[in-house]
Design a protein around this motif. Structure first.
Motif, PDB file in Angstrom:
ATOM      1  N   HIS A  23      92.155  29.428  -5.893  1.00 11.24           N
ATOM      2  CA  HIS A  23      91.029  28.948  -6.557  1.00 11.24           C
ATOM      3  C   HIS A  23      91.481  27.292  -7.244  1.00 11.24           C
ATOM      4  O   HIS A  23      90.705  26.516  -7.500  1.00 11.24           O
ATOM      5  N   GLU A  26      90.231  24.706  -4.269  1.00  6.52           N
ATOM      6  CA  GLU A  26      88.887  24.599  -3.948  1.00  6.52           C
ATOM      7  C   GLU A  26      88.203  23.285  -3.862  1.00  6.52           C
ATOM      8  O   GLU A  26      88.652  22.521  -4.648  1.00  6.52           O
ATOM      9  N   LYS A  31      83.206  24.705  -5.307  1.00  8.80           N
ATOM     10  CA  LYS A  31      83.452  25.088  -6.547  1.00  8.80           C
ATOM     11  C   LYS A  31      82.165  24.667  -7.377  1.00  8.80           C
ATOM     12  O   LYS A  31      81.694  25.785  -8.214  1.00  8.80           O
ATOM     13  N   SER A  35      78.916  27.779  -4.912  1.00  9.38           N
ATOM     14  CA  SER A  35      79.968  28.638  -5.677  1.00  9.38           C
ATOM     15  C   SER A  35      79.591  30.141  -5.673  1.00  9.38           C
ATOM     16  O   SER A  35      78.460  30.429  -5.566  1.00  9.38           O
ATOM     17  N   HIS A 562      87.816  32.093 -11.770  1.00  6.15           N
ATOM     18  CA  HIS A 562      86.982  33.089 -11.309  1.00  6.15           C
ATOM     19  C   HIS A 562      87.980  34.425 -11.141  1.00  6.15           C
ATOM     20  O   HIS A 562      89.147  34.272 -10.446  1.00  6.15           O
TER      21      HIS A 562
END
Length: 600
Positions: A23, A26, A31, A35, A562
């Motif tokens: 992440h 990204e 993102k 997303s 995330h």
């Protein structure tokens, strides 16, 4: 916990470091645009809903200008609206289109997608203890279907014949006949296609919310330990999944009537002295289909506001919510009764009086679970050590509006009275207070309360207090006088009342309402400034749990990535409302129960 959840959790735990690394790399598009992180999708719903709220609110200011100052001209209107406001005076046809689009935008695009889409997405995984939604991909699709619906609806504002103008309920035959008016032409087709896309979005979201709540709760999070917010969002999703398909069928059949020569809703129609070939349809059938969604829709809008207000009132009263199981039971009762009252919108359609009396009974019954909720909110506040945060003020404002707006519903639920009050300003006043403004207050309460978790910063309190006081005073000043106009028989959706001997006396009152509406709209722009300014420049949150709350979202880092929790998902040992217990101000859900602890 289900095997799906266990596998999902094991997978995330095993590859957590890789997951975390991934992440960091990204792109902007993965993102922020496409997303699959529920928190980012929630923010997309919120910002899109806010844009729609400004457009829908602006429409109401424009048509309130016409209602407050029917004799005046406003040259700037022509610059802004072109041929829809020739000579600075609003075109009657376009006035009706504005009323239609105002209702559609605020009911569906702001208070359904903006409210449920934001808070169901943001809170469900965080409060039940899940890494994300059951299907992050479908969750992303639900936003993009809403976005497509928004683009189609927005484009209808720019077609030559103008947007749909059949009232937000889009009753046939006006909406079924392209020749009936300009607002029944291409704008109406775009409205129906946009609503079909919107319903797909609502169904994808709803199924995801239900699956996540039932299957992805963390260890120890039984259904009876769920925060009331989650119960409310769960029942909201169930209502949506069961009722939205009915409106979808109505919209598709109406498209068939408009474009394929069918007669689902048309029969014995004359246009300019010519009889149309359509036979056998019924315009009343469309009303049944519309209101079978339309009444659950009221609660699809209200329930999330109820759930969030319950949570915020308990947190800021520093007391357990009064009667947790009664609150859950009343949500359940409201969800069932919401499906059994739709024909109270149709008392004037020639409905069989005996059937009408059944719907009167069921309509008045729904006041019982509503009254239980009000009693429990007031008893939670009673003798609490209340902190008047902006979120708390809006939650209390929600309770005030729900009580005062709900009481006038008892008038309208009675079929004998409704014959007189139907389609008057009394109805406008009732549903704007109980559903429109009250739900907005629930939404504002949620934004002020969870903004620190969304963005790691606080909103500006001074602007927040100005926003609250102007909005609540303004809301009552706008809609309370409308009850009196309605009792006098003043019909809604009319362009100009100054020509009517009976309604001339309300000229100054209408001016006053329009003036206050402009002030209230202006203060919403202050909120939007506060929101976007604080997102980047607001005071930073220094602690994970700034409100001293018990629910799981406040156990995540200040800016959760995330996956929400960097380590293991916390286990739950208690309900969400252990406030003021055994000498502790609050005891979060992930704190084990002590041997010497008293039972609440």
């Amino acid at each position: 916990m289900s095997s799906v959840a266990t596998l999902h959790e094991a997978d995330v735990h095993a590859g957590h470091d890789a997951h975390h690394e991934h992440h960091h790399h990204e792109t902007f598009i993965t993102k922020y645009v496409f997303s699959q992180d529920h928190k980012m999708i929630a923010k997309q719903f919120l910002v899109t809903g806010m844009i729609w709220a400004v457009i829908g609110g602006l429409f109401s200011v424009i048509f309130r200008l016409q209602l407050g100052y029917p004799e005046s001209t406003f040259p700037w209107l022509e610059d802004f609206l072109g041929h829809w406001a020739k000579g600075g005076k609003l075109d009657p046809e376009f006035y009706y289109a504005l009323v239609t689009m105002h209702g559609t935008i605020l009911v569906f695009f702001v208070l359904t997608a903006g409210l449920s889409g934001t808070f169901a997405n943001f809170l469900i995984p965080l409060q039940v203890g899940a890494r994300d939604m059951a299907s992050p991909f479908l969750n992303m699709l639900s936003y993009w279907f809403f976005f497509i619906a928004s683009v189609i609806m927005f484009s209808s504002l720019f077609v030559q014949t103008g947007p749909a103008s059949g009232g937000w309920t889009i009753y046939p035959p006006l909406s079924a006949l392209g020749d009936a008016s300009d607002g029944s032409k291409i704008g109406m087709d775009l409205w129906l296609v946009s609503m079909a896309m919107f319903i797909v979005s609502a169904l994808l979201g709803g199924l995801n919310y239900i699956s996540t709540i039932l299957n992805l709760r963390t260890k120890g999070m039984s259904m009876t330990r769920l925060p009331l917010t989650i119960w409310a969002l769960f029942f909201t999703a169930v209502l949506g999944v069961l009722s939205f398909p009915v409106l979808l069928s109505g919209a598709i059949l109406l498209l068939f009537d408009r474009n394929l020569g069918t007669s689902f809703f048309l029969s014995d129609i004359y246009v300019a002295g010519k009889i149309l070939p359509n036979e056998g349809g019924s315009a009343i059938l469309f009303q049944h289909l519309f209101w079978f969604l339309g009444h659950p829709e009221v609660y699809i809008i209200l329930l999330p506001a109820m759930g969030m207000s319950s949570e915020i009132i308990a947190v800021n009263s520093r007391k357990p919510i009064f009667g947790y199981m009664a609150m859950v039971g009343s949500l359940f009762a409201i969800a069932i009764l919401a499906f059994l009252v739709w024909a109270h919108h149709m008392f004037v359609t020639g409905l069989n009086p005996f059937l009408g009396s059944v719907f009167v009974l069921l309509t008045l019954l729904i006041a019982v679970p509503s009254a239980i909720k009000v009693f429990n909110w007031l008893t939670t506040l009673w003798r609490g050590s209340i902190r008047f945060t902006p979120g708390m003020l809006f939650a209390i404002g929600f309770v005030s509006l729900f009580i005062s707006g709900g009481l006038t519903g008892i008038f309208l639920g009675n079929s004998a009275l409704d014959l007189h009050l139907h389609d008057t300003y009394f109805v406008v006043a009732h549903f704007h207070i109980v559903m429109g403004v009250a739900s907005f207050f629930g939404m504002f309460a949620g934004v002020y309360h969870w903004f620190p978790k969304m963005f790691g910063r606080y909103l500006n309190n001074t602007m927040a207090y100005i926003h609250f006081w102007v909005t609540i005073v303004g809301a009552y000043l706008i809609f309370w006088p409308m009850h009196y106009e309605g009792l006098a028989g003043m019909p809604r959706r009319y362009y100009d009342f100054s020509q009517w001997e009976s309604f001339k006396m309300f000229g100054e009152l209408n001016q006053f309402i329009s003036f206050v509406a402009m002030i209230v709209f202006a203060v919403q722009l202050l909120f939007i400034f506060n929101f976007f300014y604080s997102m980047y420049k607001g005071r930073k949150v220094a602690t994970e749990n700034p409100w001293g709350s018990n629910t799981l979202e406040w156990t995540t880092p200040i800016n959760p990535g995330h996956g929400n929790w960097p380590g293991e998902i916390p286990e739950v040992y208690r309900g969400a409302y252990d406030y003021a217990k055994d000498g502790h101000e609050f005891i979060p859900q992930n704190v084990p129960v002590g041997d010497d602890e008293t039972k609440h």
